[in-house]
Design a protein around this motif. Structure first.
Motif, PDB file in Angstrom:
ATOM      1  N   GLY A  90       0.781  -1.223   0.000  1.00  0.00           N
ATOM      2  CA  GLY A  90       0.000   0.000   0.000  1.00  0.00           C
ATOM      3  C   GLY A  90       0.814   1.275   0.000  1.00  0.00           C
ATOM      4  O   GLY A  90       0.271   2.365   0.080  1.00  0.00           O
ATOM      5  N   THR A 120       3.143   1.208  -7.485  1.00  0.00           N
ATOM      6  CA  THR A 120       2.685   1.130  -8.873  1.00  0.00           C
ATOM      7  C   THR A 120       2.852   2.456  -9.608  1.00  0.00           C
ATOM      8  O   THR A 120       3.348   2.494 -10.731  1.00  0.00           O
ATOM      9  N   ARG A 149      -4.401   7.262   5.658  1.00  0.00           N
ATOM     10  CA  ARG A 149      -4.620   5.840   5.918  1.00  0.00           C
ATOM     11  C   ARG A 149      -4.656   5.592   7.407  1.00  0.00           C
ATOM     12  O   ARG A 149      -3.804   6.058   8.145  1.00  0.00           O
TER      13      ARG A 149
END
Ligand code: ADP
Ligand code: MG
Length: 699
Positions: A298, A302, A452
């Motif tokens: 997380g 990417t 988060r």
């Protein structure tokens, strides 16, 4: 001498030689020399009877024989002696040779007794001890550390138990001279780091006289092993930088800038920005990049990879991204296509399921250069896949790929090897990274995107099942989704599949349609069906996803907030951490619930406790290394690189760090090891180059 076949050693011969080969892989004198003791018996001192506390442990005692009686009848007939010292008394027991032993011992005399303690009716005794009278002389004989060697039943039958092996080792060492074990480290290094000379170390690892000598011998041999590996890895890194020119990606052009300005839906974290800068510097340097990105689940790897790929495209090159599973590759494809939007970058997907016409069209576009980015599984490295101008290869979840697969990517470059960016989602301990990726540059994303909330982890047993179900209902009522994961292990595949299916059926009863929709995904399904179910879940059409670890890596459904792991005790730590990483990807509080039975092994308990305690992937990786040893850390099994003779990555971190620093310093001062004081290093590297060949070419 060391290459001499083992049967020629005194006391071996053809039969035992055969057994040594078969049972221990010992073919030569040299192999035997490297068969190190796995423990030592301390015979340098006497223990007190009070200290006899551990069943199965051996003790050397000194005391007066107080009694000696024959007890029992027939088969239970035995001789029992009582040994007494200042601290207590202990029984000695014989079941055989009673009359002979009785005659050779005298009540009232002092004896040295040596043997293994066993526990009988709550009291310790020693059965069939070695026993000799204590005299001025016997009390003086040098008593040493006795090596205990790994052996086997078959070898023991041939007289090669730990003691027989000890005899062989003694005769081998008596035969060798310092010339057989030449020093391979420079004298300056030996003295600066107080390392025992090599010849002496081999003597002392087998027959130390005391603990201090043993430690010194171990330290020397561990250092040697780690040092030469690091020297080799750093040499590879240097040579590669010298000999492989990288494509120079000079500009950061329109694709990159437009994406950054118009498409990127969030601000990069500082860690992401730093890593992008590091990659940019590599790509512009003229040296082929070999960079590893380590980042917790997380952490947003990417998008960093995508930015690197855009730089490649801006410079007229193609890029590829290889993922270890169909699902993950597909997901990357969707994510990246989604992020790029109408930017005009051509993205293709290739895996085993892309066949026939579609495949031909794709490969044709790729070869022609009409395709900018190719995303897929290891299908990417097949012969038939030819790029027009591959400039960058990204490998996600690196540890799933074997070294050969990585090497195959090298060959796909346009005349030169492409830049290589490797991403791992499982943070690995520093010592392991230095070894497995010792020749790569490392970037670390050590920051999660803002907003988060750390996943809350709880451990429950079967009796809390109803509570857990109630919690699932609550979350689903709030519009969230739930994963329920079952173990699926090759060896127990059949029963695991049954377990999964019955879990699915039970859930279907407790969460009936139409109110609840349940997806199921497992490795035995057709890829298209898996994909269909994944998509339904990702779109929010199903509430619960029942799955095996196929969803472990990379899958991204931010609305899923609960991860329930059934039989959690059967998973490894890093796997559990990976699974947990599937939730907590959105802004809602997420939960990971570890379900286990009541009975747990100590190891399993510690694994679960570690997971409950911390969310830090690096901390978890360290614990994993400690609990399971380096050979069992995921992804390392196929690597011969960490199969050490004596070094232990879980324990020898400090030696490894020192060894790497020293190797680095030596290579900086003398890259080709030409200086006279480095002659020994060169010779040793040359002599052992065969075993290192396998991985020397790999990124
Ligand atoms: P991983 O490092 O595990 O591969 P991903 O690249 O899949 O992580 O990113 C996880 C999620 O975080 C994705 O939904 C991604 O869009 C999001 N994300 C990545 N970077 C940021 C950021 N800087 N701010 C907010 N969200 C981000
Ligand atoms: Mg990922």
């Amino acid at each position: 001498m060391l290459d001499t076949a083992i049967e020629y050693l005194k006391g071996v011969g053809p039969q035992r030689g055969e057994a040594l080969k078969r049972e221990l892989g010992i073919y030569t004198f040299g192999d035997l020399l490297l068969h190190f003791p796995f423990r030592y018996i301390d015979r340098t001192r006497f223990q007190y009877i009070r200290e006899v506390r551990q069943e199965g442990e051996t003790y050397q005692l000194k005391g007066v024989l107080r009694r000696l009686d024959t007890i029992g009848e027939g088969r239970s007939k035995r001789l029992v002696g009582l040994l007494r010292d200042e601290t207590g008394a202990l029984e000695l027991v014989w079941f055989q040779g009673l009359s002979w032993i009785e005659r050779s011992l005298t009540i009232g005399k002092s004896y040295i007794v040596y043997g293994r303690a066993s526990l009988f009716n709550g009291r310790f005794n020693i059965a069939h001890p070695e026993i000799e009278e204590f005299t001025a002389e016997s009390g003086q004989t040098p008593r040493t550390f006795e090596p205990v060697y790994p052996s086997s039943d078959k070898l023991a039958q041939k007289g090669l138990d730990a003691r027989g092996l000890r005899r062989l080792m003694r005769s081998l060492l008596d035969l060798l001279t310092p010339a057989d074990l030449p020093e391979n480290l420079p004298d300056s290094l030996l003295s600066a780091y107080r390392l025992m000379p090599r010849w002496e170390a081999f003597q002392k690892i087998h027959f130390p006289e005391n603990q201090r000598e043993l430690e010194a011998a171990r330290r020397r041999l561990k250092f040697e092993e780690l040092f030469f590996l690091q020297l080799r890895l750093l040499q590879i890194q240097r040579r590669r930088k010298d000999s492989y020119q990288g494509f120079v990606f000079e500009r950061v052009g329109e694709y990159f800038h437009r994406f950054y300005r118009e498409k990127l839906p969030f601000e990069l974290t500082n860690a992401q920005k730093r890593v992008v800068r590091e990659i940019r510097a590599d790509l512009g340097s003229g040296i082929q990049m070999n960079r590893l990105i380590q980042g917790d689940v997380g952490s947003g790897k990417t998008v960093v990879a995508l930015l690197a790929m855009l730089i490649a495209i801006d410079n007229g090159f193609q890029a590829c991204l290889m993922a270890p599973t169909e699902i993950l590759a597909q997901q990357h494809y969707n994510t990246i296509k989604g992020l790029l939007g109408d930017l005009g970058v051509q993205v293709g997907f290739l895996s085993g399921v892309v066949k026939g016409k579609a495949r031909r069209a794709l490969l044709e576009a790729l070869t022609r250069g009409a395709m900018h980015i190719l995303i897929g599984t290891h299908a990417l490295i097949e012969e038939s896949v030819k790029f027009h101008r591959l400039g960058l290869a990204v490998i996600d979840e690196q540890h799933r790929f074997g070294v050969e697969q990585r090497a195959a990517l090298w060959a796909k470059g346009a005349g030169r090897p492409p830049h290589i960016l490797v991403m791992t989602a499982t943070p690995i301990p520093r010592t392991l990274a230095m070894t497995l990726y010792g020749d790569l540059d490392v970037s670390i994303i050590d920051e999660l995107p803002p907003g988060r909330k750390p996943v809350k982890t709880l451990h429950f047993t079967e009796q809390h099942r109803l509570r857990v179900q109630g919690f699932m209902r609550e979350q689903i009522a709030q519009g969230r989704q739930v994963y329920v994961v079952y173990p699926m292990i090759e060896e127990t595949e059949k029963s695991d599949l049954l377990n999964l299916m019955s879990g699915y059926e039970a859930l279907s009863r407790d969460f009936p349609p139409p109110q609840y929709q349940i997806s199921i995904v497992h490795g035995k399904m057709k890829p298209a069906d898996k994909e269909f179910e994944m998509q339904r879940f990702a779109r929010g059409e199903t509430h619960i996803m029942v799955a095996t670890t196929v969803i472990e890596v990379g899958v991204n459904v931010p609305n899923a907030t609960v991860m329930i792991i059934e039989n959690a005790e059967r998973f490894g730590l890093s796997q559990l951490h990976q699974l947990r990483g599937r939730v907590g990807r959105g802004s809602d509080q997420s939960y990971c619930i570890l379900m286990t039975s009541h009975k747990l092994s100590a190891d399993a308990r510690e694994r679960l406790q570690t997971l409950v305690r911390t969310n830090n992937g690096f901390e978890i990786a360290e614990a994993d290394l400690r609990l399971r040893g380096p050979g069992n850390i995921e992804g390392t099994q196929q690597s011969g690189m960490i199969r050490f003779l004596i070094a232990d990555l879980a324990q020898d971190g400090p030696i490894l760090v020192a060894a790497r620093e020293i190797a680095q310093r030596i290579l900086e001062a003398d890259p080709e090891l030409k200086a006279p004081e480095h002659r020994r290093l060169c010779e040793h590297l040359a002599a052992t180059s065969k075993e290192a060949r396998l991985w020397s070419r790999i990124s």
